[in-house]
Design a protein around this motif. Sequence first.
Motif, mmCIF file in Angstrom:
data_model
loop_
_atom_site.group_PDB
_atom_site.id
_atom_site.type_symbol
_atom_site.label_atom_id
_atom_site.label_comp_id
_atom_site.label_asym_id
_atom_site.label_seq_id
_atom_site.Cartn_x
_atom_site.Cartn_y
_atom_site.Cartn_z
ATOM 1 N N GLY A 214 0.769 -1.233 0.000
ATOM 2 C CA GLY A 214 0.000 0.000 0.000
ATOM 3 C C GLY A 214 0.795 1.275 0.000
ATOM 4 O O GLY A 214 0.429 2.264 -0.659
ATOM 5 N N VAL A 215 1.903 1.278 0.717
ATOM 6 C CA VAL A 215 2.596 2.547 0.939
ATOM 7 C C VAL A 215 3.203 3.120 -0.343
ATOM 8 O O VAL A 215 3.324 4.340 -0.488
ATOM 9 N N GLN A 216 3.543 2.265 -1.298
ATOM 10 C CA GLN A 216 4.206 2.747 -2.520
ATOM 11 C C GLN A 216 3.319 3.705 -3.308
ATOM 12 O O GLN A 216 3.817 4.631 -3.963
ATOM 13 N N THR A 217 2.016 3.509 -3.265
ATOM 14 C CA THR A 217 1.099 4.348 -4.049
ATOM 15 C C THR A 217 0.374 5.384 -3.182
ATOM 16 O O THR A 217 -0.557 6.041 -3.645
ATOM 17 N N TYR A 218 0.801 5.536 -1.949
ATOM 18 C CA TYR A 218 0.081 6.419 -1.031
ATOM 19 C C TYR A 218 0.045 7.864 -1.505
ATOM 20 O O TYR A 218 -0.982 8.540 -1.408
ATOM 21 N N GLU A 219 1.138 8.347 -2.032
ATOM 22 C CA GLU A 219 1.206 9.751 -2.465
ATOM 23 C C GLU A 219 0.144 10.060 -3.510
ATOM 24 O O GLU A 219 -0.491 11.127 -3.480
ATOM 25 N N THR A 220 -0.081 9.159 -4.442
ATOM 26 C CA THR A 220 -1.015 9.419 -5.538
ATOM 27 C C THR A 220 -2.440 8.971 -5.241
ATOM 28 O O THR A 220 -3.386 9.429 -5.887
ATOM 29 N N ARG A 221 -2.620 8.105 -4.243
ATOM 30 C CA ARG A 221 -3.950 7.521 -4.039
ATOM 31 C C ARG A 221 -4.575 7.821 -2.677
ATOM 32 O O ARG A 221 -5.703 7.395 -2.410
ATOM 33 N N HIS A 222 -3.897 8.565 -1.817
ATOM 34 C CA HIS A 222 -4.414 8.712 -0.455
ATOM 35 C C HIS A 222 -5.715 9.503 -0.387
ATOM 36 O O HIS A 222 -6.444 9.414 0.607
ATOM 37 N N ASP A 223 -6.049 10.271 -1.437
ATOM 38 C CA ASP A 223 -7.308 11.009 -1.460
ATOM 39 C C ASP A 223 -8.405 10.286 -2.242
ATOM 40 O O ASP A 223 -9.504 10.821 -2.402
ATOM 41 N N ASP A 224 -8.105 9.100 -2.731
ATOM 42 C CA ASP A 224 -9.066 8.331 -3.513
ATOM 43 C C ASP A 224 -10.115 7.731 -2.566
ATOM 44 O O ASP A 224 -9.875 6.738 -1.893
ATOM 45 N N LEU A 225 -11.286 8.356 -2.524
ATOM 46 C CA LEU A 225 -12.312 7.930 -1.579
ATOM 47 C C LEU A 225 -12.758 6.489 -1.820
ATOM 48 O O LEU A 225 -12.830 5.684 -0.894
ATOM 49 N N ALA A 226 -13.072 6.171 -3.050
ATOM 50 C CA ALA A 226 -13.571 4.829 -3.355
ATOM 51 C C ALA A 226 -12.465 3.783 -3.269
ATOM 52 O O ALA A 226 -12.713 2.626 -2.902
ATOM 53 N N GLY A 227 -11.241 4.172 -3.584
ATOM 54 C CA GLY A 227 -10.138 3.217 -3.595
ATOM 55 C C GLY A 227 -9.698 2.763 -2.226
ATOM 56 O O GLY A 227 -9.022 1.737 -2.092
ATOM 57 N N ASP A 228 -10.060 3.547 -1.187
ATOM 58 C CA ASP A 228 -9.739 3.155 0.185
ATOM 59 C C ASP A 228 -8.257 2.809 0.312
ATOM 60 O O ASP A 228 -7.886 1.747 0.817
ATOM 61 N N ALA A 229 -7.415 3.726 -0.179
ATOM 62 C CA ALA A 229 -5.985 3.440 -0.288
ATOM 63 C C ALA A 229 -5.158 4.030 0.847
ATOM 64 O O ALA A 229 -3.949 4.194 0.718
ATOM 65 N N THR A 230 -5.797 4.353 1.968
ATOM 66 C CA THR A 230 -5.040 4.787 3.131
ATOM 67 C C THR A 230 -4.671 3.577 3.981
ATOM 68 O O THR A 230 -5.152 2.472 3.752
ATOM 69 N N SER A 231 -3.843 3.789 4.987
ATOM 70 C CA SER A 231 -3.317 2.661 5.761
ATOM 71 C C SER A 231 -4.321 2.083 6.752
ATOM 72 O O SER A 231 -4.205 0.928 7.158
ATOM 73 N N ARG A 232 -5.268 2.885 7.207
ATOM 74 C CA ARG A 232 -6.220 2.500 8.260
ATOM 75 C C ARG A 232 -5.496 2.088 9.547
ATOM 76 O O ARG A 232 -5.989 1.260 10.321
ATOM 77 N N GLN A 326 -21.237 3.426 10.279
ATOM 78 C CA GLN A 326 -21.117 2.001 10.007
ATOM 79 C C GLN A 326 -19.784 1.415 10.471
ATOM 80 O O GLN A 326 -19.734 0.290 10.966
ATOM 81 N N GLU A 327 -18.704 2.175 10.318
ATOM 82 C CA GLU A 327 -17.362 1.638 10.583
ATOM 83 C C GLU A 327 -16.703 2.206 11.829
ATOM 84 O O GLU A 327 -15.698 1.661 12.288
ATOM 85 N N GLY A 328 -17.227 3.314 12.362
ATOM 86 C CA GLY A 328 -16.512 3.974 13.445
ATOM 87 C C GLY A 328 -15.216 4.588 12.957
ATOM 88 O O GLY A 328 -14.294 4.849 13.736
ATOM 89 N N TRP A 329 -15.151 4.849 11.686
ATOM 90 C CA TRP A 329 -13.937 5.374 11.039
ATOM 91 C C TRP A 329 -14.383 6.117 9.785
ATOM 92 O O TRP A 329 -15.456 5.834 9.222
ATOM 93 N N MET A 330 -13.591 7.070 9.351
ATOM 94 C CA MET A 330 -13.919 7.805 8.140
ATOM 95 C C MET A 330 -12.635 8.113 7.376
ATOM 96 O O MET A 330 -11.589 8.406 7.976
ATOM 97 N N HIS A 331 -12.721 8.016 6.062
ATOM 98 C CA HIS A 331 -11.604 8.374 5.191
ATOM 99 C C HIS A 331 -11.167 9.804 5.480
ATOM 100 O O HIS A 331 -11.990 10.687 5.727
#
Length: 457
Positions: A214-232, A326-331
């Motif tokens: 996951g971390v390799q693409t974090y810079e380009t994908r961390h704002d992708d809401l549907a992609g859920d590409a943050t670390s959580r 639903q998740e107790g968490w938000m992007h």
Amino acid sequence: MQTSIVVFTCDLRLSDHPPLRAALHGGGRVVPLFVRDPAVDRAGFAAPNRLAFLADCLRDLDTGLRKRGGRLVLREGDTVTEVCRVAAETDADEVHMTGDTSAFACVRERRLRRALEADGRRLYVHDTVSTAVAPGAVAPVSSDHFAVFTPYYRRWSGQSLRDVLDTPRVITVPDEVASAPLPERGEVSGVSPKLCAGGETEGRRRFTAWLRSGVQTYETRHDDLAGDATSRLSPHLHFGTLSPVEVVRRAREAGGVGAEAFVRQVAWRDFNRQVLAARPDAAARDYRTHRDQWRDGKDAEADAEAWREGRTGYPVVDAAMRQLRQEGWMHNRGRLLTASFLTKTLYLDWRVGARYFLGLLVDGDVANNQLNWQWMAGTGTDTRPNRVLNPVIQAKRHDPDGAYVRRWVPELADIEGAVVHEPWKLPARELSGTGYPEPVVSLAEGLDRLKRARGRA
């Protein structure tokens, strides 16, 4: 044989744990102690999602201790009273714990130090357990803390991090010290149905998987809401099932722009803690006031309730609010959008939003939650206090296909194309058929109200 106590608080792990290693240094016995303090409930910190996650963490911590010959001791009551009681029962002369920055934690530490010293015992408080760089370790010449993130981050990045400590192999706990039963997740009511699992084992599994894929693409994908590409990983950092020092070190070892962007987000945690350590009143009062006369009354409360329910008529805002329930968490992008909408478009007090978030977020943290809300409200450390995030523009940018909206707002699941972000543009009959509401306010009206309120019209 010498006995020491380790009071676990926001550091529910065995790996890279300075207080535990210090307590074990003399080779004696250790009491790994967690106190379930009702004052935490009264202070508003004991939200159901966090209590359920905490139950996972305590059980996992106990399992890890038992594998090493020890066990977790759980007590219920006032922290100072219970720590002193255990110290008397075991004749412990040292108590070790992690430093924290909230007003609640600081008062607790001062009370505990006085009580222990009155009994001839010593309290050792350890830094860089819940942060990578300790609050106050870096500061500008003219102040006790940095008020702007970028110069803080430059100094923070230049700090040498301490070494990551090994997990102890053997932990000997006195047989005579009694423990209350450990809590179970199933005992907690009001938990979000899709709440993630807690515990150090799960945290380390998630972190390892994140570094691998996951971390390799974090810079380009961390704002992708549907992609859920943050670390959580935020819940695990909040409860201390992961060490920020280890997280930063391993991310830097992975290298690349994605890792750098991820480490920057960890630095934001430390930044907010050094602000709160210097200005504890910022948990409840404006850090930089505009003397806002926030809306109140029936109309304001109706708007706040629509926001809480995810029924504002702005799909991306509503999707994020429903994800929270639903998740107790938000992007993270959702957090920015919902906070901007409440404080800037609806012109409602940031404390209304901060309080609601703390009631649901599994990673609900006083420093991060309150100061990030202030940042978005323009009363905090943002150098552009009147910035407004347009939810339609943001949705089209960060959820271009509408997948995030359709996932969390099922009324709009059959709406095709970009109009899913502007359903009010649908024919009236078609919109009515979805059951989705009209916008509570037009964006133009909200912006005009904010400008007039802050003398910028």
